[in-house]
Design a protein around this motif. Sequence first.
Motif, PDB file in Angstrom:
ATOM      1  N   UNK A  11       0.883  -1.091   0.048  1.00  0.00           N
ATOM      2  CA  UNK A  11      -0.101  -0.096  -0.035  1.00  0.00           C
ATOM      3  C   UNK A  11       1.070   1.379  -0.120  1.00  0.00           C
ATOM      4  N   UNK A  12       1.999   1.205  -0.374  1.00  0.00           N
ATOM      5  CA  UNK A  12       3.100   2.277  -0.363  1.00  0.00           C
ATOM      6  C   UNK A  12       3.588   2.515  -1.695  1.00  0.00           C
ATOM      7  N   UNK A  13       2.867   2.645  -2.847  1.00  0.00           N
ATOM      8  CA  UNK A  13       3.177   2.715  -4.285  1.00  0.00           C
ATOM      9  C   UNK A  13       2.884   3.925  -4.877  1.00  0.00           C
ATOM     10  N   UNK A  27      -2.174   3.862  -3.073  1.00  0.00           N
ATOM     11  CA  UNK A  27      -2.749   3.857  -1.721  1.00  0.00           C
ATOM     12  C   UNK A  27      -2.405   4.807  -0.704  1.00  0.00           C
ATOM     13  N   UNK A  28      -1.660   4.604   0.179  1.00  0.00           N
ATOM     14  CA  UNK A  28      -1.498   5.518   1.135  1.00  0.00           C
ATOM     15  C   UNK A  28      -0.500   6.760   0.415  1.00  0.00           C
ATOM     16  N   UNK A  29      -0.340   8.041   1.260  1.00  0.00           N
ATOM     17  CA  UNK A  29       0.031   9.222   0.787  1.00  0.00           C
ATOM     18  C   UNK A  29       0.928  10.096   1.582  1.00  0.00           C
ATOM     19  N   UNK A  30       0.110  10.133   2.804  1.00  0.00           N
ATOM     20  CA  UNK A  30       0.754  11.027   3.882  1.00  0.00           C
ATOM     21  C   UNK A  30       1.420  10.302   5.160  1.00  0.00           C
ATOM     22  N   UNK A 429     -10.420  -3.085   2.722  1.00  0.00           N
ATOM     23  CA  UNK A 429      -9.664  -2.772   3.977  1.00  0.00           C
ATOM     24  C   UNK A 429      -8.631  -1.843   3.690  1.00  0.00           C
ATOM     25  N   UNK A 430      -8.280  -0.632   4.649  1.00  0.00           N
ATOM     26  CA  UNK A 430      -7.060   0.251   4.854  1.00  0.00           C
ATOM     27  C   UNK A 430      -6.107  -0.380   5.952  1.00  0.00           C
ATOM     28  N   UNK A 431      -6.785  -0.958   6.863  1.00  0.00           N
ATOM     29  CA  UNK A 431      -6.004  -1.096   8.048  1.00  0.00           C
ATOM     30  C   UNK A 431      -5.670  -2.299   8.630  1.00  0.00           C
ATOM     31  N   UNK A 432      -5.827  -3.385   7.870  1.00  0.00           N
ATOM     32  CA  UNK A 432      -5.630  -4.715   8.359  1.00  0.00           C
ATOM     33  C   UNK A 432      -6.565  -5.202   9.509  1.00  0.00           C
ATOM     34  N   UNK A 433      -8.046  -4.559   9.541  1.00  0.00           N
ATOM     35  CA  UNK A 433      -8.729  -4.909  10.367  1.00  0.00           C
ATOM     36  C   UNK A 433      -9.203  -3.500  11.342  1.00  0.00           C
ATOM     37  N   UNK A 434     -10.218  -3.796  12.145  1.00  0.00           N
ATOM     38  CA  UNK A 434     -10.991  -2.462  12.720  1.00  0.00           C
ATOM     39  C   UNK A 434      -9.923  -1.905  13.646  1.00  0.00           C
ATOM     40  N   UNK A 435     -10.043  -0.556  13.900  1.00  0.00           N
ATOM     41  CA  UNK A 435      -9.308   0.074  14.984  1.00  0.00           C
ATOM     42  C   UNK A 435     -10.199   0.347  16.029  1.00  0.00           C
TER      43      UNK A 435
END
Length: 503
Positions: A11-13, A27-30, A429-435
């Motif tokens: 997710x870092x591309x 995916x991720x940016x900041x 999903x973005x976080x590998x499971x709920x926070x």
Amino acid sequence: MLEAQPEPGGAVRSAGYLGPGFVADVCSAFYPLAAASPAIASLALEDHGLRWAHAPAVLAHPLPDGGCALLSRDVTETCSALERLGRGDGAAWERLWQLWGRLGPALVDALFTPFPPLRAGTRMLARAGPAGVPAFARFAALPVRRLMEEEFSGPGGLLLAGCTMHTDLAPESAGGALYAWILAMLGQQYGWPVPEGGAGRLAQAMVGRLRSLGGEVRCSTPAEEVLVRHGRATGVRAVSGETFRARRAVIADVAAPLLYGGLVGWEHLPARLRDDIRRFQWDYATVKVDWALSGRVPWSAPTAGRAGTVHLSAGIDEMTMYCAQLATGQVPAEPFVLMGQMTTADASRSPLGTESLWGYTHVPRSVRGDAGGRGLSGAWDGAELELMADRVEQQVERFAPGFRSLVSRRHVLGPHQLQEHNANAVGGAVSGGTAAAHQQLFLRPVPGLGRPRTPVAALYLASASAHPGGGVHGACGANAARAALRAQGPVRRWLRRAAAAPA
Ligand SMILES: Cc1cc2nc3c(=O)[nH]c(=O)nc-3n(C[C@H](O)[C@H](O)[C@H](O)COP(=O)(O)OP(=O)(O)OC[C@H]3O[C@@H](n4cnc5c(N)ncnc54)[C@H](O)[C@@H]3O)c2cc1C
């Protein structure tokens, strides 16, 4: 390292799908968590080409009346911006900042080390003092709506509420204020930087470091099975049939439900784990939109044009509606949008005078209806994704009239495409499971496995499904790697260090 995709990064591309001269972060940016993480700092990625870039301001939350809540790395500027929105709100921010000054560094250490964080936790308790501990425990349990009510007279607290929306918690969820405070104060202290040239440069720096140490990345090599013998991981078999023997350990950067019962068969795992994994809760699904713009975003609140990240929602009630619709399986009518003005943060992302714009919003994992009245069914085929992207654009238009006329190219990714791009993004999903609290700390990914160890000897869980969870901070991987090294015992560790030392 075996990587399923043709290029590393997960997710870092970054990619070039917005056209010549435009860089898009897939995916991720900041990266506020990476900027603060001891795990990332210890890698000295600057030696491998990583350069961080900052927008003039960190974060903006434009308001429907043309006002704007602004987070700047200069705390005086943040406080002045908030004071303009509500009397006493500058002082409220200052109080939160002072609390961070007292407890933030120890909290970051506690967060980014394996659970339980004995040393950092003790330091935090000492810093808080006897009276401060119960007060901080209350603060940590607050929903973000309540924090706003208690501390802010105007809408400036939306800066915090928008940060809670980076998780799958609602404004009324217990613990939501703590996430918001951490993200906002990291922004206050470090900013929310981006890698110069694109998110992919962060992954490239990590690969460069690995190679410089003799490591190898095998792309287009999906792992299919972790080989287990007498309860111990002995290697990995790729989909191609090729096997890779692991002398010391297998570190699995895969989501917990893909590891347990997937790469590792249930026959090698305790029966109880199967039941726990059945209860594993994913976070929301996601629709991601990137735009190539022929100019900068025409915000009604011009201050928003200075910020790298912009949160779009008309207010806390609209955020509650958005979360309620997600919880009840409705595609939100007025989606909360997390936007990145990537060129504002890093001028190399698109030609002069243009903007590479990044954004995403969430949709239910299982759609039961469309609160927006356009019949979105959750098929998330091309037509549905375009309709959802239109809805996201409507939300941008509310705060930046004329935005649409600047769009020269748009690229949409839905839950299926995100998962195709990265098997860990199950259902988008973005976080590998709920926070949520019931799946955090020693409850992550399942009760009792708060550490990266797994029930299989020499197999470690290194993905965001492990403590401390989603976001790019490197702590899940670092914890797993350290646990694997520790398991070798001091003599083997010493021999390894001696062998690696320069002559
Ligand atoms: C749209 C989106 C936006 C986000 N925005 C941000 C942000 O701005 N800031 C932030 O800090 N976080 C953000 N996140 C969250 C963050 O990117 C993730 O939490 C983080 O990348 C998770 O890291 P990870 O190591 O668990 O796995 P990933 O980054 O998901 O990487 C896992 C890797 O393992 C590979 N893999 C999976 N299965 C196999 C297999 N069987 N064999 C071989 N390889 C395999 C995948 O291809 C991938 O390369 C975002 C996530 C998404 C999806």
